[in-house]
Design a protein around this motif. Structure first.
Motif, PDB file in Angstrom:
ATOM      1  N   CYS A  53      -8.134   8.780  -8.329  1.00  0.00           N
ATOM      2  CA  CYS A  53      -7.642  10.063  -8.833  1.00  0.00           C
ATOM      3  C   CYS A  53      -7.018   9.937 -10.216  1.00  0.00           C
ATOM      4  O   CYS A  53      -6.804  10.938 -10.880  1.00  0.00           O
ATOM      5  N   ASP A  54      -6.666   8.690 -10.613  1.00  0.00           N
ATOM      6  CA  ASP A  54      -5.895   8.433 -11.820  1.00  0.00           C
ATOM      7  C   ASP A  54      -4.600   9.246 -11.805  1.00  0.00           C
ATOM      8  O   ASP A  54      -4.256   9.929 -12.765  1.00  0.00           O
ATOM      9  N   GLU A  55      -3.912   9.184 -10.666  1.00  0.00           N
ATOM     10  CA  GLU A  55      -2.646   9.890 -10.499  1.00  0.00           C
ATOM     11  C   GLU A  55      -1.532   8.893 -10.192  1.00  0.00           C
ATOM     12  O   GLU A  55      -1.768   7.859  -9.567  1.00  0.00           O
ATOM     13  N   TYR A  56      -0.318   9.231 -10.624  1.00  0.00           N
ATOM     14  CA  TYR A  56       0.877   8.444 -10.318  1.00  0.00           C
ATOM     15  C   TYR A  56       1.789   9.274  -9.433  1.00  0.00           C
ATOM     16  O   TYR A  56       1.852  10.485  -9.577  1.00  0.00           O
ATOM     17  N   TRP A  57       2.497   8.597  -8.517  1.00  0.00           N
ATOM     18  CA  TRP A  57       3.466   9.283  -7.670  1.00  0.00           C
ATOM     19  C   TRP A  57       4.535   8.278  -7.255  1.00  0.00           C
ATOM     20  O   TRP A  57       4.303   7.074  -7.255  1.00  0.00           O
ATOM     21  N   PRO A  58       5.738   8.763  -6.914  1.00  0.00           N
ATOM     22  CA  PRO A  58       6.766   7.858  -6.400  1.00  0.00           C
ATOM     23  C   PRO A  58       6.516   7.579  -4.923  1.00  0.00           C
ATOM     24  O   PRO A  58       6.151   8.497  -4.183  1.00  0.00           O
TER      25      PRO A  58
ATOM     26  N   GLU B 213      12.958   5.049  -8.784  1.00  0.00           N
ATOM     27  CA  GLU B 213      11.639   5.385  -8.239  1.00  0.00           C
ATOM     28  C   GLU B 213      10.702   4.195  -8.380  1.00  0.00           C
ATOM     29  O   GLU B 213      10.709   3.491  -9.380  1.00  0.00           O
ATOM     30  N   ILE B 214       9.887   3.995  -7.344  1.00  0.00           N
ATOM     31  CA  ILE B 214       8.817   3.002  -7.406  1.00  0.00           C
ATOM     32  C   ILE B 214       7.521   3.779  -7.575  1.00  0.00           C
ATOM     33  O   ILE B 214       7.157   4.576  -6.709  1.00  0.00           O
ATOM     34  N   GLU B 215       6.859   3.579  -8.685  1.00  0.00           N
ATOM     35  CA  GLU B 215       5.693   4.379  -9.000  1.00  0.00           C
ATOM     36  C   GLU B 215       4.417   3.712  -8.488  1.00  0.00           C
ATOM     37  O   GLU B 215       4.210   2.520  -8.669  1.00  0.00           O
ATOM     38  N   ALA B 216       3.593   4.516  -7.828  1.00  0.00           N
ATOM     39  CA  ALA B 216       2.311   4.022  -7.339  1.00  0.00           C
ATOM     40  C   ALA B 216       1.190   4.732  -8.094  1.00  0.00           C
ATOM     41  O   ALA B 216       1.398   5.787  -8.682  1.00  0.00           O
TER      42      ALA B 216
ATOM     43  N   ALA C 107       0.832  -1.197   0.000  1.00  0.00           N
ATOM     44  CA  ALA C 107       0.000   0.000   0.000  1.00  0.00           C
ATOM     45  C   ALA C 107       0.866   1.244   0.000  1.00  0.00           C
ATOM     46  O   ALA C 107       1.931   1.285   0.600  1.00  0.00           O
ATOM     47  N   SER C 108       0.421   2.280  -0.706  1.00  0.00           N
ATOM     48  CA  SER C 108       1.080   3.576  -0.699  1.00  0.00           C
ATOM     49  C   SER C 108       0.002   4.648  -0.609  1.00  0.00           C
ATOM     50  O   SER C 108      -1.069   4.503  -1.194  1.00  0.00           O
TER      51      SER C 108
END
Ligand SMILES: [Zn+2]
Length: 65
Positions: A45-50, A37-40, A8-9
């Motif tokens: 939200c249809d968003e990506y973040w490290p 980077e590990i992308e979540a 989980a992130s």
């Protein structure tokens, strides 16, 4: 069958813990080892973040077990 390791992130947009089912253990170990980077992803939200430093540390611990 790949050996997936869901983790989980926290989504920085909605603040919810989002399960990341797409990575397998070898892939995660490799990303942690190389400092990549590990992308979540958050489906709402249809968003990506490290993932955060703490989340990386938790993952590293979990993968050693
Ligand atoms: Zn979100």
């Amino acid at each position: 069958m790949s050996d997936t390791h869901p983790f989980a992130s926290e989504c920085p947009h909605c603040g919810q813990e989002r399960l990341q089912p797409g990575y397998d253990r070898d892939e995660l170990r490799q990303l942690i080892r190389t400092g990549a980077e590990i992308e979540a992803h958050c489906m709402s939200c249809d968003e990506y973040w490290p993932v955060s430093v703490e989340e990386r540390a938790d993952l590293a611990r979990a993968l050693k077990a």
